[in-house]
Write a protein that holds these residues in place. Structure first.
Motif, PDB file in Angstrom:
ATOM      1  N   GLU A 131     -13.469   6.075   3.828  1.00 14.64           N
ATOM      2  CA  GLU A 131     -12.646   6.777   2.674  1.00 14.64           C
ATOM      3  C   GLU A 131     -11.399   5.919   2.598  1.00 14.64           C
ATOM      4  O   GLU A 131     -10.941   5.378   1.416  1.00 14.64           O
ATOM      5  N   LEU A 132     -10.843   6.006   3.589  1.00  9.52           N
ATOM      6  CA  LEU A 132      -9.225   5.421   3.583  1.00  9.52           C
ATOM      7  C   LEU A 132      -9.460   3.886   3.172  1.00  9.52           C
ATOM      8  O   LEU A 132      -8.567   3.310   2.405  1.00  9.52           O
ATOM      9  N   LYS A 133     -10.170   3.155   4.007  1.00 10.25           N
ATOM     10  CA  LYS A 133     -10.266   1.684   3.722  1.00 10.25           C
ATOM     11  C   LYS A 133     -10.624   1.223   2.168  1.00 10.25           C
ATOM     12  O   LYS A 133     -10.363   0.403   1.796  1.00 10.25           O
ATOM     13  N   SER A 134     -11.503   2.173   1.588  1.00  7.79           N
ATOM     14  CA  SER A 134     -11.989   1.950   0.589  1.00  7.79           C
ATOM     15  C   SER A 134     -10.963   2.468  -0.617  1.00  7.79           C
ATOM     16  O   SER A 134     -10.907   1.235  -1.605  1.00  7.79           O
ATOM     17  N   ALA A 135     -10.297   3.171  -0.366  1.00 13.25           N
ATOM     18  CA  ALA A 135      -8.857   3.365  -1.265  1.00 13.25           C
ATOM     19  C   ALA A 135      -8.030   2.189  -1.269  1.00 13.25           C
ATOM     20  O   ALA A 135      -7.458   1.949  -2.360  1.00 13.25           O
TER      21      ALA A 135
ATOM     22  N   LEU B 123      -5.634  -2.443  -4.103  1.00 19.80           N
ATOM     23  CA  LEU B 123      -5.470  -3.730  -4.064  1.00 19.80           C
ATOM     24  C   LEU B 123      -6.273  -4.761  -4.792  1.00 19.80           C
ATOM     25  O   LEU B 123      -6.028  -6.021  -4.868  1.00 19.80           O
ATOM     26  N   ASP B 124      -7.516  -4.303  -5.369  1.00 27.71           N
ATOM     27  CA  ASP B 124      -8.118  -5.226  -6.221  1.00 27.71           C
ATOM     28  C   ASP B 124      -7.592  -5.689  -7.185  1.00 27.71           C
ATOM     29  O   ASP B 124      -6.999  -4.932  -7.981  1.00 27.71           O
ATOM     30  N   GLY B 125      -7.642  -6.983  -7.217  1.00 30.43           N
ATOM     31  CA  GLY B 125      -7.256  -7.736  -8.268  1.00 30.43           C
ATOM     32  C   GLY B 125      -5.798  -8.054  -8.161  1.00 30.43           C
ATOM     33  O   GLY B 125      -5.175  -8.696  -8.929  1.00 30.43           O
ATOM     34  N   THR B 126      -5.175  -7.676  -7.031  1.00 34.00           N
ATOM     35  CA  THR B 126      -3.530  -8.008  -7.011  1.00 34.00           C
ATOM     36  C   THR B 126      -3.685  -9.159  -5.762  1.00 34.00           C
ATOM     37  O   THR B 126      -4.506  -9.431  -5.288  1.00 34.00           O
ATOM     38  N   GLN B 127      -2.375  -9.472  -5.813  1.00 34.84           N
ATOM     39  CA  GLN B 127      -2.217 -10.818  -4.897  1.00 34.84           C
ATOM     40  C   GLN B 127      -2.465 -10.430  -3.478  1.00 34.84           C
ATOM     41  O   GLN B 127      -2.047  -9.479  -2.908  1.00 34.84           O
TER      42      GLN B 127
ATOM     43  N   VAL C  57       0.967  -1.346   0.165  1.00 35.14           N
ATOM     44  CA  VAL C  57       0.038   0.105   0.055  1.00 35.14           C
ATOM     45  C   VAL C  57       0.831   1.330  -0.130  1.00 35.14           C
ATOM     46  O   VAL C  57       0.451   2.398   0.420  1.00 35.14           O
ATOM     47  N   ILE C  58       2.078   1.282  -0.406  1.00 35.31           N
ATOM     48  CA  ILE C  58       3.092   2.236  -0.256  1.00 35.31           C
ATOM     49  C   ILE C  58       2.665   3.347  -1.145  1.00 35.31           C
ATOM     50  O   ILE C  58       2.702   4.467  -0.925  1.00 35.31           O
TER      51      ILE C  58
END
Length: 62
Positions: A45-49, A54-58, A32-33
């Motif tokens: 809002e932060l958690k949504s971001a 990360l959607d679709g990542t490992q 998440v860097i």
């Protein structure tokens, strides 16, 4: 507002620190860097971001 640990899928990925009526995200995981030092209006809002980033990542490793 208080400092809070931010978790994603049960793993701490950063902290949210109050800053000028917003929350500044400090990343502690490389995954998440790209969101590091960004400001958000709320934890939701932060958690949504984070989810969107990360959607679709490992999945995160501990």
């Amino acid at each position: 507002m208080q400092r809070q640990t931010i978790e994603y899928q049960g793993l701490a990925v950063g902290i949210a620190i109050p800053n000028d009526d917003k929350l500044r995200f400090i990343a502690v995981k490389f995954h998440v860097i790209d969101l590091d030092n960004r400001q958000f209006s709320s934890v939701a809002e932060l958690k949504s971001a984070i989810r969107a980033h990360l959607d679709g990542t490992q999945a995160l490793a501990a």
